[in-house]
Design a protein around this motif. Sequence first.
Motif, PDB file in Angstrom:
ATOM      1  N   PRO A 190      45.221  46.083  50.371  1.00 29.90           N
ATOM      2  CA  PRO A 190      45.916  44.822  50.082  1.00 29.90           C
ATOM      3  C   PRO A 190      47.374  44.915  50.524  1.00 29.90           C
ATOM      4  CG  PRO A 190      44.598  45.508  48.191  1.00 29.90           C
ATOM      5  CD  PRO A 190      44.569  46.645  49.171  1.00 29.90           C
TER       6      PRO A 190
ATOM      7  N   LEU B  22      48.446  38.399  41.537  1.00 34.80           N
ATOM      8  CA  LEU B  22      47.577  39.548  41.762  1.00 34.80           C
ATOM      9  C   LEU B  22      47.102  40.156  40.456  1.00 34.80           C
ATOM     10  CD1 LEU B  22      49.693  41.418  44.466  1.00 34.80           C
ATOM     11  CD2 LEU B  22      47.835  39.790  44.847  1.00 34.80           C
TER      12      LEU B  22
ATOM     13  N   ARG C  65      44.995  45.784  39.120  1.00 31.78           N
ATOM     14  CA  ARG C  65      44.296  46.762  39.955  1.00 31.78           C
ATOM     15  C   ARG C  65      44.615  46.557  41.432  1.00 31.78           C
ATOM     16  NH1 ARG C  65      38.290  46.741  37.069  1.00 31.78           N
ATOM     17  NH2 ARG C  65      38.840  48.081  35.284  1.00 31.78           N
ATOM     18  N   THR C  66      44.668  45.301  41.868  1.00 28.30           N
ATOM     19  CA  THR C  66      45.013  45.017  43.263  1.00 28.30           C
ATOM     20  C   THR C  66      46.443  45.449  43.550  1.00 28.30           C
ATOM     21  OG1 THR C  66      43.491  43.130  43.339  1.00 28.30           O
ATOM     22  CG2 THR C  66      45.230  43.196  44.993  1.00 28.30           C
TER      23      THR C  66
ATOM     24  N   GLN D 229      42.287  41.694  50.647  1.00 29.12           N
ATOM     25  CA  GLN D 229      43.513  41.337  49.931  1.00 29.12           C
ATOM     26  C   GLN D 229      43.312  41.237  48.409  1.00 29.12           C
ATOM     27  OE1 GLN D 229      46.062  41.908  51.475  1.00 29.12           O
ATOM     28  NE2 GLN D 229      46.849  40.223  52.713  1.00 29.12           N
ATOM     29  N   ASN D 230      42.079  41.071  47.976  1.00 27.41           N
ATOM     30  CA  ASN D 230      41.801  40.989  46.539  1.00 27.41           C
ATOM     31  C   ASN D 230      41.008  42.198  46.039  1.00 27.41           C
ATOM     32  OD1 ASN D 230      42.716  38.114  45.591  1.00 27.41           O
ATOM     33  ND2 ASN D 230      41.700  37.786  47.554  1.00 27.41           N
ATOM     34  N   GLU D 231      41.033  43.263  46.822  1.00 33.69           N
ATOM     35  CA  GLU D 231      40.331  44.486  46.448  1.00 33.69           C
ATOM     36  C   GLU D 231      40.917  45.053  45.153  1.00 33.69           C
ATOM     37  OE1 GLU D 231      37.767  46.802  46.083  1.00 33.69           O
ATOM     38  OE2 GLU D 231      37.629  46.401  48.241  1.00 33.69           O
ATOM     39  N   THR D 232      40.044  45.599  44.307  1.00 37.03           N
ATOM     40  CA  THR D 232      40.499  46.206  43.046  1.00 37.03           C
ATOM     41  C   THR D 232      40.159  47.685  42.958  1.00 37.03           C
ATOM     42  OG1 THR D 232      38.434  45.680  41.889  1.00 37.03           O
ATOM     43  CG2 THR D 232      40.195  44.016  41.832  1.00 37.03           C
TER      44      THR D 232
END
Length: 376
Positions: A170, A198, A201-202, A246-249
């Motif tokens: 991200p 956000l 986690r991101t 971009q929204n990966e956790t």
Amino acid sequence: MYDFGNFDLSHSGFRGAEISTRFGVWGARFVIIGAHLEMDSHFDELCFDFENTQEFFFPQGFVDFVHYKEGEIFSADFQEGKISVENSSSFKMLPNDLSSILLSDNPKVMQELQDKWDEIRSKYENETLMFKSSLKYYYRLKKKRRDSIESLITSMFDLANLMALLMYVPTFAKEVTLIDRREDEKAKSYPVLISYGLSERTLSLATRERHHFHLPLTSKNVDLEKAIVEWIRLSSGYSSVVSSIQNETGFISEHESHSDIVLFSTQLEEINRKIGGSRKEKYENPITSIGSSRMKALLAHKLAVRDSESIGSRVGALRNEIAHVGKPKSLLEIISTRDQAIIAVCLKLIVQSHILSEIGIHKSLIHEYQDFYLPS
């Protein structure tokens, strides 16, 4: 300051005798500091840097070995304007006593350095010598015509998405500045605060430390000028992929695994069409054409591919079991939830790899990229 828009806090707060209070929280996409601006205000440039992407350009631990360069390091022209990358650096004055910043076990070396330094200072009394204490890279976006705040920031997001793809992390702008260069006035700068919304986690992933020497793609092996130009042309067609990055956790639920398998296997069909594959090989052909040996071996293992089957046929079967209610779940019963998540990540990497090939990244580097980010 940017106009936040219409809002009503009449239903908040309390009233007591002659005193009334109103309070509340109102969100804004961005806030501009230093001026009262209209929605259609136009600017000449936007300058920004991205959180933790300095390692793409050089290793932060080796800043002393990177030369500072005035002006553009490189630039990429596109239809609406130009994006350039520039240095920003801070310097300190070299002290008269070099022992305050240098150390050697040999006192003769230190003395000889000091004598030479004293000689130079005597010879050039009016000169000031500085040494670099920090260095970073930032971007300057300049349109051919003065453009709206909304348009400039949207273009910045496009570039952030490209860096997210190249670094598989991200990526968000950390420092953003609007530049106003009217002919009759001195250039003015306005800091901008961006609201991203956000998850924690991101944000943690976006700010996690990375190291230049470990990255498969860096400025040394990527033609960033070409990548920027091609990405601007292609980006609108890959919004779901970059949105996923971009929204990966760092965590994936069973629902998300199933969604990704259906989404990215469907995108394999379009990739197959673009590379001229037959309909019968709509899943197999992209994997075979783009996937590294490790990628294909991992997919075959997790999909429990038998000798008479192909990886593509198992991907299609798994996709259909997830997508169609009432269809027998023979594959879902033998593939664990964890392995389903790994399959989803592999398919996503195949789609990302296709994008990388479209923006000019060499196939050998794409395979390094896949192998580096493959789940274990």
